[in-house]
Design a protein around this motif. Sequence first.
Motif, PDB file in Angstrom:
ATOM      1  N   LYS A   9      32.259  41.403  39.358  1.00  0.00           N
ATOM      2  CA  LYS A   9      30.956  42.018  39.079  1.00  0.00           C
ATOM      3  C   LYS A   9      31.109  43.488  38.727  1.00  0.00           C
ATOM      4  N   LEU A  10      32.004  44.188  39.425  1.00  0.00           N
ATOM      5  CA  LEU A  10      32.242  45.589  39.084  1.00  0.00           C
ATOM      6  C   LEU A  10      32.828  45.720  37.682  1.00  0.00           C
ATOM      7  N   GLY A  11      33.753  44.834  37.341  1.00  0.00           N
ATOM      8  CA  GLY A  11      34.357  44.868  36.011  1.00  0.00           C
ATOM      9  C   GLY A  11      33.343  44.615  34.920  1.00  0.00           C
ATOM     10  N   ILE A  12      32.483  43.631  35.145  1.00  0.00           N
ATOM     11  CA  ILE A  12      31.440  43.334  34.164  1.00  0.00           C
ATOM     12  C   ILE A  12      30.481  44.513  34.035  1.00  0.00           C
ATOM     13  N   GLY A  13      30.109  45.088  35.175  1.00  0.00           N
ATOM     14  CA  GLY A  13      29.206  46.242  35.147  1.00  0.00           C
ATOM     15  C   GLY A  13      29.804  47.421  34.400  1.00  0.00           C
TER      16      GLY A  13
END
Length: 145
Positions: A9-13
Amino acid sequence: MEPNTLGRKLGIGVRIASKMFLDRAAQGNPPSAAADVAKPASSPQVYAVRRKAVAKGTRKFGEAVWKPFVHASGILWLEVTGLFFGIFALFFGINTYKLRHEWAIGPDHNRFVVYTLVTLAFAYFTFSSFYRARKKEKLKRQAGR
């Protein structure tokens, strides 16, 4: 939350935020470069305009975030060192007070003199450190007006 999903999720964000940042940087082009935006995405001129916009945004970010952080940490450093100097001054001051009867002549006269000099030195360092912190703070306030 599981570590794998949190990282994903952090990577996508981060990817979405960087894409939005680049799109907004491209929209803030000067009017003369507006024609360059209409060219195909592989045009080197489009990338040059984007690179300049990102560089400008990075510079503004550094001015907005990094400079206040450096200023605040500099003041904090002066105050913390002043506190440590004050602790040492207090320690040597207590020992000086214990040897106060030896000031004129006695077996511990030399220790009394050394403790007195060291106490005065650390007291000077304490006050000068706090004075420099306040002076730095006042200069920043005056520059902001």
